[in-house]
Structures are given as C-alpha cells and as structure tokens.
Write a protein that holds these residues in place. Structure first.
Motif, PDB file in Angstrom:
ATOM      1  N   THR A  91       7.156  -0.295  -0.939  1.00 36.31           N
ATOM      2  CA  THR A  91       7.445   0.092   0.190  1.00 36.31           C
ATOM      3  C   THR A  91       6.441   0.090   1.160  1.00 36.31           C
ATOM      4  O   THR A  91       7.119  -0.398   2.749  1.00 36.31           O
ATOM      5  N   ASN A  92       4.911  -0.336   1.519  1.00 33.82           N
ATOM      6  CA  ASN A  92       4.382  -0.579   2.112  1.00 33.82           C
ATOM      7  C   ASN A  92       3.351  -1.395   1.333  1.00 33.82           C
ATOM      8  O   ASN A  92       2.916  -0.923   0.095  1.00 33.82           O
ATOM      9  N   GLY A  93       2.162  -1.858   2.345  1.00 34.44           N
ATOM     10  CA  GLY A  93       0.541  -2.077   1.780  1.00 34.44           C
ATOM     11  C   GLY A  93      -0.182  -0.655   1.270  1.00 34.44           C
ATOM     12  O   GLY A  93      -0.816  -0.728   0.110  1.00 34.44           O
ATOM     13  N   HIS A  94       0.290   0.186   2.062  1.00 39.65           N
ATOM     14  CA  HIS A  94      -0.701   1.027   1.751  1.00 39.65           C
ATOM     15  C   HIS A  94      -0.451   2.376   0.454  1.00 39.65           C
ATOM     16  O   HIS A  94      -1.921   2.398   0.130  1.00 39.65           O
ATOM     17  N   MET A  95       0.588   1.926   0.258  1.00 39.20           N
ATOM     18  CA  MET A  95       0.782   2.594  -1.624  1.00 39.20           C
ATOM     19  C   MET A  95       0.812   0.973  -2.130  1.00 39.20           C
ATOM     20  O   MET A  95       0.151   2.425  -3.313  1.00 39.20           O
TER      21      MET A  95
ATOM     22  N   ALA B 223      -7.439   1.526   8.787  1.00 40.90           N
ATOM     23  CA  ALA B 223      -7.133   2.680   8.325  1.00 40.90           C
ATOM     24  C   ALA B 223      -7.426   2.988   7.240  1.00 40.90           C
ATOM     25  O   ALA B 223      -7.558   3.771   6.041  1.00 40.90           O
ATOM     26  N   SER B 224      -5.761   2.648   6.332  1.00 38.12           N
ATOM     27  CA  SER B 224      -5.715   2.267   5.148  1.00 38.12           C
ATOM     28  C   SER B 224      -6.433   2.073   4.109  1.00 38.12           C
ATOM     29  O   SER B 224      -6.310   3.024   2.902  1.00 38.12           O
ATOM     30  N   THR B 225      -7.686   0.761   4.283  1.00 38.82           N
ATOM     31  CA  THR B 225      -8.370   0.482   3.119  1.00 38.82           C
ATOM     32  C   THR B 225      -9.151   2.192   2.905  1.00 38.82           C
ATOM     33  O   THR B 225      -9.029   2.924   0.980  1.00 38.82           O
TER      34      THR B 225
ATOM     35  N   TYR C  77      -9.000  -5.644  -3.673  1.00 36.21           N
ATOM     36  CA  TYR C  77      -9.201  -6.527  -2.875  1.00 36.21           C
ATOM     37  C   TYR C  77      -8.225  -6.172  -2.316  1.00 36.21           C
ATOM     38  O   TYR C  77      -6.840  -5.827  -2.278  1.00 36.21           O
ATOM     39  N   ASP C  78      -8.135  -5.616  -0.871  1.00 37.96           N
ATOM     40  CA  ASP C  78      -7.115  -5.363   0.583  1.00 37.96           C
ATOM     41  C   ASP C  78      -7.201  -6.760   0.480  1.00 37.96           C
ATOM     42  O   ASP C  78      -7.820  -7.585   1.240  1.00 37.96           O
ATOM     43  N   ALA C  79      -5.614  -7.141   0.268  1.00 31.27           N
ATOM     44  CA  ALA C  79      -5.507  -8.624   0.877  1.00 31.27           C
ATOM     45  C   ALA C  79      -4.073  -8.583   1.112  1.00 31.27           C
ATOM     46  O   ALA C  79      -3.667  -9.586   2.203  1.00 31.27           O
ATOM     47  N   ALA C  80      -3.909  -7.283   2.639  1.00 27.25           N
ATOM     48  CA  ALA C  80      -3.366  -6.804   3.523  1.00 27.25           C
ATOM     49  C   ALA C  80      -3.404  -8.143   4.341  1.00 27.25           C
ATOM     50  O   ALA C  80      -2.102  -8.855   5.396  1.00 27.25           O
ATOM     51  N   HIS C  81      -4.180  -8.830   5.118  1.00 28.89           N
ATOM     52  CA  HIS C  81      -4.290  -9.766   6.000  1.00 28.89           C
ATOM     53  C   HIS C  81      -4.597 -11.811   4.840  1.00 28.89           C
ATOM     54  O   HIS C  81      -4.041 -11.931   5.889  1.00 28.89           O
ATOM     55  N   SER C  82      -4.378 -11.550   3.853  1.00 32.99           N
ATOM     56  CA  SER C  82      -4.088 -12.905   3.525  1.00 32.99           C
ATOM     57  C   SER C  82      -3.219 -13.827   2.686  1.00 32.99           C
ATOM     58  O   SER C  82      -3.349 -14.269   1.520  1.00 32.99           O
TER      59      SER C  82
ATOM     60  N   PHE D 223      -1.427  -6.224  -0.867  1.00 29.98           N
ATOM     61  CA  PHE D 223      -0.353  -7.429   0.554  1.00 29.98           C
ATOM     62  C   PHE D 223       0.351  -6.364   0.993  1.00 29.98           C
ATOM     63  O   PHE D 223       0.520  -5.244   0.324  1.00 29.98           O
ATOM     64  N   SER D 224      -0.131  -6.397   2.594  1.00 31.29           N
ATOM     65  CA  SER D 224       1.364  -6.159   3.182  1.00 31.29           C
ATOM     66  C   SER D 224       2.195  -6.367   4.153  1.00 31.29           C
ATOM     67  O   SER D 224       1.767  -7.793   3.960  1.00 31.29           O
ATOM     68  N   PHE D 225       3.831  -5.983   3.881  1.00 34.49           N
ATOM     69  CA  PHE D 225       4.564  -6.409   4.688  1.00 34.49           C
ATOM     70  C   PHE D 225       4.807  -6.396   5.586  1.00 34.49           C
ATOM     71  O   PHE D 225       6.460  -6.015   5.643  1.00 34.49           O
TER      72      PHE D 225
ATOM     73  N   THR E 115       4.450  -6.499  11.398  1.00 33.37           N
ATOM     74  CA  THR E 115       3.403  -7.403  12.356  1.00 33.37           C
ATOM     75  C   THR E 115       2.573  -8.322  11.577  1.00 33.37           C
ATOM     76  O   THR E 115       1.509  -8.893  11.760  1.00 33.37           O
ATOM     77  N   LYS E 116       2.959  -8.489   9.815  1.00 33.78           N
ATOM     78  CA  LYS E 116       2.063  -9.000   9.642  1.00 33.78           C
ATOM     79  C   LYS E 116       2.159 -10.565   9.216  1.00 33.78           C
ATOM     80  O   LYS E 116       3.995 -10.946   9.530  1.00 33.78           O
ATOM     81  N   VAL E 117       1.872 -11.532   8.540  1.00 32.47           N
ATOM     82  CA  VAL E 117       2.429 -13.839   8.832  1.00 32.47           C
ATOM     83  C   VAL E 117       3.933 -13.429   8.353  1.00 32.47           C
ATOM     84  O   VAL E 117       4.543 -13.891   8.479  1.00 32.47           O
TER      85      VAL E 117
ATOM     86  N   LYS F 225      -7.796  -4.317  20.225  1.00 29.94           N
ATOM     87  CA  LYS F 225      -9.045  -4.300  19.670  1.00 29.94           C
ATOM     88  C   LYS F 225      -9.245  -3.928  18.600  1.00 29.94           C
ATOM     89  O   LYS F 225      -8.996  -2.293  17.817  1.00 29.94           O
ATOM     90  N   TYR F 226      -9.455  -4.785  17.783  1.00 30.56           N
ATOM     91  CA  TYR F 226      -8.851  -5.110  16.570  1.00 30.56           C
ATOM     92  C   TYR F 226      -9.777  -4.887  14.925  1.00 30.56           C
ATOM     93  O   TYR F 226     -10.145  -6.742  15.250  1.00 30.56           O
ATOM     94  N   PHE F 227     -10.786  -4.938  14.290  1.00 24.08           N
ATOM     95  CA  PHE F 227     -11.112  -3.310  14.370  1.00 24.08           C
ATOM     96  C   PHE F 227     -12.414  -2.111  15.356  1.00 24.08           C
ATOM     97  O   PHE F 227     -13.483  -2.612  15.279  1.00 24.08           O
TER      98      PHE F 227
HETATM   99  C1  LIG Z   1      -1.846  -3.559   7.911  1.00 26.86           C
HETATM  100  C2  LIG Z   1      -3.096  -3.075   6.806  1.00 26.86           C
HETATM  101  C3  LIG Z   1      -2.734  -2.066   5.577  1.00 26.86           C
HETATM  102  C4  LIG Z   1      -1.802  -1.083   5.120  1.00 26.86           C
HETATM  103  O1  LIG Z   1      -0.878  -2.246   5.183  1.00 26.86           O
HETATM  104  P1  LIG Z   1       1.024  -1.766   5.269  1.00 26.86           P
HETATM  105  O2  LIG Z   1       1.674  -2.146   4.304  1.00 26.86           O
HETATM  106  O3  LIG Z   1       0.640  -1.192   6.646  1.00 26.86           O
HETATM  107  O4  LIG Z   1       0.718  -0.116   4.847  1.00 26.86           O
HETATM  108  C5  LIG Z   1      -3.689  -2.053   4.891  1.00 26.86           C
HETATM  109  N1  LIG Z   1      -5.146  -3.108   5.332  1.00 26.86           N
HETATM  110  C6  LIG Z   1      -5.214  -3.214   6.591  1.00 26.86           C
HETATM  111  C7  LIG Z   1      -6.508  -4.417   6.365  1.00 26.86           C
HETATM  112  C8  LIG Z   1      -4.109  -4.111   6.626  1.00 26.86           C
HETATM  113  O5  LIG Z   1      -4.212  -4.656   7.886  1.00 26.86           O
END
Ligand SMILES: *Cc1c(COP(=O)(O)O)cnc(C)c1O
Length: 369
Positions: free
Chosen positions: A58-62, A85-87, A154-159, A178-180, A183-185, A312-314
């Motif tokens: 459902t999301n990157g966090h899960m 926050a997710s990591t 790896y938190d690869a949400a940005h990659s 990964f996160s989809f 707001t992501k790529v 202001k990220y992060f």
């Molecule tokens: C977006 C993001 C997440 C979480 O992904 P979601 O799909 O929003 O749950 C985790 N880590 C980083 C670094 C992110 O930018």
C-alpha cells in the motif's frame, strides 16, 4: 497574482490512458488481493528496480515496517536521522532501538567511517537511506555488515531507477524498500515495494502484508494489511510507460538549476556521484548564512512571498522529533544537524518550466548579500 510553484507536483498519465487501464476492472470486479494488475506491475518493476524478488505494498512505509518484521531482528538498528519520519518509525514500531549514525556532508547518506564504532553486541541490522537518490556507499556498508553478521535494509524511497556501477539499486543489501507515493519520482497514487534476493523472505513478507495468512485455515504470522489495490496498480502501470521520459525531463531541469546556481559563494549543491545513475528526484541546496548573507529560513520566506514553496527537507532530524524527546542526543550527529538547518529542496517535477526556475533563482539571487 503570480502563479504558485509547489515543491513537487504528482505526475499523472492522461485521463484517457488511466480510464483505459481500469476499464476491465468493471468486468472482473477484482479490485484488490494480488489481482492481474498487481501481478503485471510487479513483473515490470522487478526488471526496472533490480533484485530477484519483489513484493508490492500500500505504501513505502509498510514495505519498510514489514520487511524488518519478516527478518526477526532484535536489539539495535543503525540508521541516520537525516530522513523522513518513516525510516525511524519503522524501526521503533518493530520494538527495535534506532542508533543514529552521522551523515556524509557531501551526499548526505550514512557516514561509513563512523558506522563501525556504533556496532555493539546488540546490533542486528543497518538501515541506510539513499537520500535524494544519492546512492549510499553500498560496498563499504556490505563489507562491514558481513564482518559483523548484520542485515542491511536500504530505505530506497528516493532511489527509484537509480543504478550503481551499472547495477540496479534493488540488488544491494538484504532488501531495498521503495515508495510510490504521489510526491515521488514514480507513483501509484500511494504504493511501495521491497526488492531482495531471498526466496524465504519473499514468502514471509507476502504473508505479513495479508494478515499473516498462510492458507485457508492457517495463519502463521502476526501480519498487517498492506496489499496494493488494483486502482493503484493501474496508475503504476500507466506511469511506468512514461518514467524514462520523466526522469530525462528532471535531468534537464537539474542541469539548468546547476548552471544558474553553481559557483555562488555560500551555496552548496548536491554532489554528482561517481559510478551512479541518478533519478534526479530532488534538488537540495545548502545555504551557509555566513557566506551567502541570508539564512535558509530567510530564503524560504523570500520564496514564499513570491508564492514559491520550497521545502525544508529534512528538518527537523528524526532524532529531534517531539515523540522521541529525551531519548536521543542530537549532538551525536553534528553533520546531520548542520545540513538539516541549512537545506532547502527547491521545486522539481517533470512539468516544471525553465522560466519557473528563472523565477526561483531570481529570488535566490536577491537573497545573496
Ligand atoms: C516517502 C518516504 C518513505 C515512506 O514512503 P510512503 O510511501 O510515503 O509510505 C520512507 N522513507 C523516505 C526517505 C521517504 O522519502
């Protein structure tokens, strides 16, 4: 009134393309639980992201949270506070203790020279973040992990779509999440995935995202519900058709930004990493008030007055969050703290125009003292 420029804008296929993609759902009535669109997207993403196995969420966090759970980790997990926050939450929500390592001042990923000194006999894993699509020092991280028998997630949400030495980013470590998010790529409205090379892990994660259900009368794990539905998978399938073109558009915009902001005293731009294929997901700028003359906050305010919303990220660091007050010492990650106070990510999305970048940079030029 000037047009608003937000930090990002979710990419959408044409309305007609999406409608065409979801049309057959009205015949099948199959809306979720690993339907045909989920399976099709899974196959496409596996070859794009790398690794031998992939699962969708459902999301990157899960993806992060259930991957940690599936690995049965204990004790401490080394990570960085310069992340979303997710990591950190994924670690804490698994009953594990985050141990914060500082970041590299140039690429903002985990500082591998400080990693080893944080390992104790309670450490079970390392969770580095490929910040802004900058690739972590994957080889050195793996060397350290092997030496101490640690897992690497790896938190690869940005990659999304990044490569290192010609290898897709999903190949590295024990898992990459990964996160989809919109707001992501790449987005599937909301969504996420984990890529890895371990068949047993795949079964465990597959069950955990569906309540731990193993068979019709057998529930093996204390799972959650984190399945990607067919509407989201359909959006993913549409967006996948345009992803390479969109990354190319991002690249061109980043190069234009760089031309305009390179060499200004007090401005630090993101490094161009050797051996890395970037996805140009963000355009971070570090403002050093002493040399630039204006602080990050002043630049952000000046942009806002012109209806330009940078981010202001992060900031704040995750080890400074109110929910963790008193638990961590932010003095232990001074580089992360320094960068977090000075960074601003500027608007960047494929449909941004060069004239918008001109408008943004003109405000920044006016802040230079
Ligand atoms: C977006 C993001 C997440 C979480 O992904 P979601 O799909 O929003 O749950 C985790 N880590 C980083 C670094 C992110 O930018």
């Amino acid at each position: 009134m000037k047009e608003i420029i937000n930090v990002t804008k979710a990419t959408l296929p044409s309305f007609e393309e999406y409608v065409e993609e979801i049309r057959d759902l009205w015949d099948s009535h199959w809306l979720t639980n690993m339907g045909p669109k989920h399976e099709k997207l899974r196959t496409k993403l596996l070859s794009y992201l790398g690794g031998t196995y992939i699962d969708l969420f459902t999301n990157g966090h899960m993806a992060l949270e259930l991957t940690l759970q599936a690995m049965n980790l204990t004790g401490e997990v080394i990570t960085t506070p310069f992340t979303f926050a997710s990591t950190t939450h994924a670690i804490v929500r698994n009953g594990l203790e985050p141990v914060f390592c500082d970041i590299d001042p140039n690429d903002f990923t985990i500082d591998v020279t400080k990693l080893e000194s944080l390992i104790t006999d309670r450490t079970s894993a390392i969770m580095p973040v490929h910040v802004y699509g900058n690739v972590c020092q994957v080889e050195e991280i793996q060397r350290i992990a092997n030496k101490y028998g640690l897992k690497v997630i790896y938190d690869a949400a940005h990659s999304f779509g990044c490569e290192y030495k010609g290898k897709k980013i999903g190949h590295f470590g024990d898992a990459s999440c990964f996160s989809f998010h919109a707001t992501k790529v790449f987005n599937s409205i909301e969504g996420g995935a984990v890529c890895h090379n371990d068949e047993e892990l795949w079964m465990k994660i597959y069950e955990l995202k569906n309540f731990g259900i193993h068979g019709p009368e057998s529930v093996m794990g204390v799972g959650a519900n984190a399945k990607m539905n067919e509407m989201c998978a359909a959006m993913g399938l549409c967006n996948m058709r345009h992803i390479d073109e969109q990354i190319a558009m991002r690249k061109e915009l980043v190069e234009y930004y760089r031309e305009k902001l390179n060499g200004i005293d007090g401005i630090q731009l993101n490094v161009i990493q050797k051996d890395v294929k970037s996805n140009y997901s963000y355009f971070p700028v570090i403002f050093d008030e002493k040399k630039f003359g204006s602080s990050r906050n002043e630049v952000a305010d000046a942009l806002e007055e012109e209806r330009i919303y940078a981010r202001k990220y992060f900031y704040p660091l995750t080890n400074m969050f109110d929910c963790y007050a008193g638990q961590f010492d932010v003095e232990e990650t001074p580089v992360a703290r320094y960068i977090s106070k000075r960074v601003l990510t500027l608007p960047l999305y494929p449909s941004l125009e060069k004239k918008d970048i001109d408008r943004i940079c003109d405000v920044i030029y006016k802040c230079k003292k």
